[in-house]
Design an enzyme around this catalytic site. Sequence first.
Site, PDB file in Angstrom:
ATOM      1  N   ILE A   2      -2.977  11.293   1.993  1.00 58.40           N
ATOM      2  CA  ILE A   2      -2.975  10.849   3.377  1.00 58.40           C
ATOM      3  C   ILE A   2      -2.649  12.018   4.304  1.00 58.40           C
ATOM      4  CG2 ILE A   2      -1.982   9.245   5.051  1.00 58.40           C
ATOM      5  CD1 ILE A   2      -1.266   7.408   2.663  1.00 58.40           C
ATOM      6  N   HIS A  20       3.110  -2.194  11.317  1.00 59.87           N
ATOM      7  CA  HIS A  20       2.631  -1.753  10.009  1.00 59.87           C
ATOM      8  C   HIS A  20       1.144  -2.048   9.824  1.00 59.87           C
ATOM      9  CE1 HIS A  20       4.064  -0.753   5.666  1.00 59.87           C
ATOM     10  NE2 HIS A  20       2.851  -0.310   5.881  1.00 59.87           N
ATOM     11  N   ILE A  21       0.363  -1.429  10.668  1.00 54.72           N
ATOM     12  CA  ILE A  21      -1.088  -1.662  10.610  1.00 54.72           C
ATOM     13  C   ILE A  21      -1.815  -0.508   9.929  1.00 54.72           C
ATOM     14  CG2 ILE A  21      -1.283  -3.302  12.496  1.00 54.72           C
ATOM     15  CD1 ILE A  21      -1.822  -1.024  14.417  1.00 54.72           C
ATOM     16  N   GLY A  22      -1.074   0.309   9.194  1.00 55.79           N
ATOM     17  CA  GLY A  22      -1.654   1.471   8.524  1.00 55.79           C
ATOM     18  C   GLY A  22      -2.942   1.187   7.754  1.00 55.79           C
ATOM     19  N   ARG A  54       6.503  18.776  -1.484  1.00 56.10           N
ATOM     20  CA  ARG A  54       7.238  19.135  -2.706  1.00 56.10           C
ATOM     21  C   ARG A  54       6.572  20.334  -3.367  1.00 56.10           C
ATOM     22  NH1 ARG A  54       7.953  13.395  -5.510  1.00 56.10           N
ATOM     23  NH2 ARG A  54       5.749  13.583  -5.053  1.00 56.10           N
ATOM     24  N   ILE A  58       4.500   7.169   9.647  1.00 57.62           N
ATOM     25  CA  ILE A  58       3.527   6.256   9.032  1.00 57.62           C
ATOM     26  C   ILE A  58       3.821   6.105   7.543  1.00 57.62           C
ATOM     27  CG2 ILE A  58       1.678   6.640  10.698  1.00 57.62           C
ATOM     28  CD1 ILE A  58       0.372   8.546   8.639  1.00 57.62           C
ATOM     29  N   GLU A  72      11.046  -4.724   8.620  1.00 62.71           N
ATOM     30  CA  GLU A  72       9.859  -5.070   9.402  1.00 62.71           C
ATOM     31  C   GLU A  72       9.740  -6.590   9.432  1.00 62.71           C
ATOM     32  OE1 GLU A  72       6.473  -3.096   7.638  1.00 62.71           O
ATOM     33  OE2 GLU A  72       7.347  -1.116   8.025  1.00 62.71           O
ATOM     34  N   GLY A 108       0.255  14.742   0.760  1.00 56.67           N
ATOM     35  CA  GLY A 108      -0.525  14.135  -0.314  1.00 56.67           C
ATOM     36  C   GLY A 108      -1.914  13.823   0.212  1.00 56.67           C
ATOM     37  N   ARG A 117       7.477   5.142   5.503  1.00 61.15           N
ATOM     38  CA  ARG A 117       8.283   3.945   5.329  1.00 61.15           C
ATOM     39  C   ARG A 117       9.451   4.050   6.307  1.00 61.15           C
ATOM     40  NH1 ARG A 117       4.648   1.948   3.345  1.00 61.15           N
ATOM     41  NH2 ARG A 117       4.384   0.894   1.341  1.00 61.15           N
TER      42      ARG A 117
END
Lengths: 395, 328
Positions: B162, B292-294, B182, B242, B273, B160, B244
Amino acid sequence: MFRVKAFCLIEAIHLATGCPRLAGRLIHPAVVCHVHHWTKRSTDSMWSYRTGPNSSGEAGVSALQTKIMEQGELPVLLVNEVGGVRGVLKAHVEFLKKHFHLITMKEFLKNKKHWSKKVQAIYLWWHKPIIDRELLESLPDLKVIANSGVGMDHLDLKLISSFGVKMANAPHAVSSSTADTGMALLLASARRLVEGCQTAVSPDTECFADDLLGDEVTGATLGIIGMGSIGYKIALRAKAFEMKILYHNRNRRTEEEERAVGAIYCTKIEDLLQQSDFVMLVVSLTPQTHKLIGKRELELMKPTATLINISRGPVVDQDALVEALQTGVIKAAALDVTYPEPLPRDHPLLKLKNILITPHLGIKTDKTTRMITEEAVANILAALNGLPIPNEVFP
Amino acid sequence: MAKQEQPGLLILEIGGVCGVLKGHVELLKKHFHLITMKEFLKNKERLSEKIKSVFIHECRPVIDRELLQSLPHLKVIANSGVGVDHLDLKLISSFRVKVTNTPHAVSDSTADIGMALMLASARRLVEGCQIAVSPQTEHFAADWLGDEVTGATLGIIGMGSIGYKVAKRAKAFDMKVLYLNRNRRKEEEEQAVGAHYCEKMEDLLQQSDFVMLVVNLTPQTHKLIGKRELELMKPTATLINISRGAVVDHDALVEALQNGIIKAAALDVTYPEPLPRDHPLLKLKNIIITPHIGTATVQATRMMTEEAVANIQAVLNGLPIPSEVIPQ
């Protein structure tokens, strides 16, 4: 005409090293072009030494082959040690022994009389063995000193040259992995990755607090000081992160080169320092670049900026850096190189929270270390066979 | 607009672990009458009339049937971030409430974290930092080596916004990029980043030196990477997540890392988390985990709030909604 010369040389390298990959890399059009530029000026124009023009040799491919076979015995190559902390990698020994009779300093010193007339080449690994007048005097038949890596600041080039000994480095092998190291440090520092890892595994962590905010890399301004091969590869990578790229170099790159990476030339280092969010040092260490970044330069940087050093420790005035980091003159630093390496365990840099230090990762991958040895071997064989040395370094 | 006339916006709290960032409060108060859960619960009757929108930050407040029933004027739930796997979209839709997310704000910084994790893992950066500062360090060993990133093969699962930005960055490192999605991307898009489409997951897994997960969490992607997939990967490969936590079967991952089925992993996300402090993943040497510092940058968090505000305003004003999430 250049391509014909390059082709002859490439064939020689192929036969000498048995490494089509190395030769293939040199034959790629982009690299040929790069090599062409590179022969006109040094790869890092902050060098105070020169690399030579890549002129073709008289000897052709078959002559090289004949010469090697005629010798019967392999030429003697001196290394500091094999394995251990600073020794030549054990995994490379087999390859070296294909072309040379390998002896270590220990073996040499045990039987100096026997070996001194036989040693024709030295292969430096992590700056060892130390090349001083005494050693040079004890090796009357020494023809070439091949460095692993590109930096030559640990060598007295004039002294070595005065003995009629040629010198070579390995600029091609190092550039990609060193550029990768620069980007790794930039990202890790900006995004507080190491701190994050500590939080993630700490026994005291109960939840992930919102306050581990870092700085955006995408769209930020990167100032590259030293735009040689490595600096240019950093620019290529940074461009993909949509970074604004400023650079400072003694010589300006061509317009096409600048456009290809969107880099803007800064005639004055001050302009670069004042505008950059990340300042990356990619120069070689010379008298001109020693303490290039001191108190004045740090004060010119933004207080929100990060200094990244992947060149050599002494390019930065470490005392000035400690003070700047302690007092918030700059935000953070990320150093792959220091002076000395490692730092003494009580050094103030080790106590700071806003710094990342890595143990000279620059070229430390399987692939790159192998390529470095291959490049060095090609240099040595060319020197011993009177052919133009691919990466000769002059004082 | 006087405070009382501004539409009411419900948030969990200001500051604290899951609260709205203090630095963003001014921006929110410019457009909304800000109401915290604490204030709402104290005065439900009066405030439930005013609340037209909810702003979700770090998955809070939790949206359940009870809350939805107590907010008869609720028009929109605006999520900060792109993932909405924590929301029951069908339930919310049944109350005729719209859901929005912030895909634009997150993509650059999340792609950057993907690259940061890949580089840090490959080059053993975290381990290196420990060596550099350790009191025991006397010298830096010459035979301490990492893996080359330049020229390696990156397999992106989920292409997608990202994933595509990751591909763009990887291309600059001369990486060979394979991808699974997909839907296949257009030829020009593939060419622009030099990405090769893999029809089958096996092809991507078997050829990649680095496998990066950039999908969103849905029933289809839950435990997408399990024992079978890990065994298809090269033993020299690294898994980077990165997306889930629940996209990866954690038990299978522990086993794969312990037995050298794959070389290493780098996770910005886990399930839960944070992981329980005695979780086996925390004990492994060949893993790096970040909290989780995305999207954890000053700029990205600000953009997320701004994007959420724009979404809310569009809904409340009957305008086209920039990023509406429609239940499938």
